[in-house]
Structure formats: structure tokens, C-alpha cells
Design a protein around this motif. Structure first.
Motif, PDB file in Angstrom:
ATOM      1  N   HIS A  47      44.011  13.459 -11.141  1.00  0.00           N
ATOM      2  CA  HIS A  47      42.601  12.782 -11.116  1.00  0.00           C
ATOM      3  C   HIS A  47      42.483  11.955  -9.715  1.00  0.00           C
ATOM      4  O   HIS A  47      43.729  11.655  -9.266  1.00  0.00           O
ATOM      5  CB  HIS A  47      42.303  11.901 -12.062  1.00  0.00           C
ATOM      6  N   ASP A  49      41.221   8.003  -8.532  1.00  0.00           N
ATOM      7  CA  ASP A  49      40.650   6.803  -9.128  1.00  0.00           C
ATOM      8  C   ASP A  49      39.171   6.646  -8.972  1.00  0.00           C
ATOM      9  O   ASP A  49      38.846   7.069  -7.759  1.00  0.00           O
ATOM     10  CB  ASP A  49      41.449   5.720  -8.911  1.00  0.00           C
ATOM     11  N   HIS A 105      46.286  12.188  -8.050  1.00  0.00           N
ATOM     12  CA  HIS A 105      47.458  11.904  -8.523  1.00  0.00           C
ATOM     13  C   HIS A 105      47.646  12.103 -10.060  1.00  0.00           C
ATOM     14  O   HIS A 105      46.517  12.480 -10.910  1.00  0.00           O
ATOM     15  CB  HIS A 105      47.978  10.417  -8.057  1.00  0.00           C
TER      16      HIS A 105
HETATM   17 FE   LIG Z   1      44.955   6.735 -11.306  1.00  0.00          FE
END
Ligand SMILES: [Fe+2]
Ligand SMILES: O=C(O)CCC(=O)C(=O)O
Length: 176
Positions: A47, A49, A105
Motif C-alpha cells: 500500500h 500510506d 510498501h
Molecule cells: Fe504503511
């Protein structure tokens, strides 16, 4: 601190100070369960952030956090217990007109034990996030419309897991 340096290098400290005045923080204690022998078990799905910035501290030295490079390769981030890693989130990517990349990540569990980490995320409240004029010119046309960070979080959570996985969620939400 990191962001202040970046903002200074772009000549947008005033814009950053304005955002900082409306920044809130969420501290999350993250536990990924022991994979019990399953090799390369996914701890956190890939994903970007949704925060403005995220600071991660891993409790123990070791592998786990991985970041995808531009050519699609996953590279491991080696974190010692005394160091932290700062990641830009979607909101920072949009604010910087795409100059600061929000890394894609994930966490891969490779050791036979639980993994603990502390994740501090920042969010901008009650102020629309707008690309500073200084970052828009002929070579860098405006890429993102002004948006409300909390409305964006709501948009992502309304689209459930799919929304969280969506690499291009911020572009879908306020991209031009
Ligand atoms: Fe994250
Ligand atoms: O626990 C970690 O190292 C990363 C967790 C993460 O990516 C997140 O909470 O957004």
C-alpha cells in the motif's frame, strides 16, 4: 524536521508552516503475528500510506519492511532498533505536485516470531491541502486539485480494502 528541510529546498517553507499548524498525529502500535514456518508470509499488504507523513520504528533489528522501486522490484529496508524511517504519504505526494513520491510498501515476515513496530502518522485537519504556487510552472503543470485530507481518508475507507490497496487512490480522488 525532514519535511522542513525538503520544504526549504523547494522554497515553500511558509506553505509548510501553514500545514503544520493544522497537523494531527496518530500513533499506532503494530503487531504482525508469527508466520509459524510459512515462508515469506505477508505481514502488511502492499500500500501507499494515506497520511501526510509516516515515521516507522521497528522494535528489533531485522527484515520485514520492503519498498517497491520504480522498476517494480521489492527492496528490503534494514532498520536498527534505534533508527526510524520516514515515508511520505499520499497527501504529501499530492501537496508536492508529485515531486515527493509516496512509496509503495509492504511487510514480509521472514522470522519465526511476532513483529512489533510503532507507526506515527500525520494528517492535516480543517485545512484544504493545496499545491503551493511555487511548485507549478510550465514544466510542472498542476497535477492535483485542492482536497480535504479527512474527506480523502473517508473516500478510501468507503472503497474498503480495494481502496487501501489502490496504488493510484489519490490520483483517482483529486488528480487532474
Ligand atoms: Fe504503511
Ligand atoms: O509496521 C510497519 O513496519 C509498517 C506498517 C505500515 O506500513 C502502516 O501501518 O502503514
Amino acid at each position: 524536521m525532514v519535511m522542513r528541510m525538503v520544504a526549504k529546498s523547494y522554497g515553500i517553507e511558509k506553505d509548510y508552516e501553514l500545514l503544520l499548524g493544522s497537523t494531527t498525529y496518530i500513533l499506532k502500535f503494530n503487531k504482525c503475528l508469527n508466520p509459524n514456518g510459512i515462508e515469506k508470509n505477508l505481514g502488511v499488504i502492499p500500500h501507499r500510506d494515506k497520511s501526510f507523513m509516516t515515521v516507522i520504528e521497528q522494535q528489533e533489528e531485522g527484515k520485514g519492511l520492503e519498498i517497491q522501486t520504480k522498476n517494480g522490484e521489492w527492496v528490503q529496508v534494514h532498520l536498527s532498533p534505534s533508527s526510524s524511517i520516514v515515508l511520505a504519504g499520499d497527501a504529501c505526494m499530492a501537496w508536492s505536485n508529485g515531486r515527493i513520491e509516496a512509496p509503495y510498501h509492504r511487510v514480509i515476515m521472514q522470522q519465526n516470531k511476532d513483529r512489533y513496530s510503532l507507526v506515527l502518522s500525520s494528517f492535516v485537519k480543517d485545512l484544504k491541502i493545496e499545491v503551493p504556487q511555487e511548485l507549478v510552472d510550465e514544466d510542472h503543470p498542476l497535477q492535483f486539485k485542492a482536497f480535504d485530507h479527512y474527506e480523502y481518508i473517508k473516500y478510501v475507507s468507503d472503497t474498503t480494502v480495494e481502496g487501501n490497496r489502490m496504488k493510484g487512490a489519490i490520483s483517482a480522488y483529486c488528480g487532474i
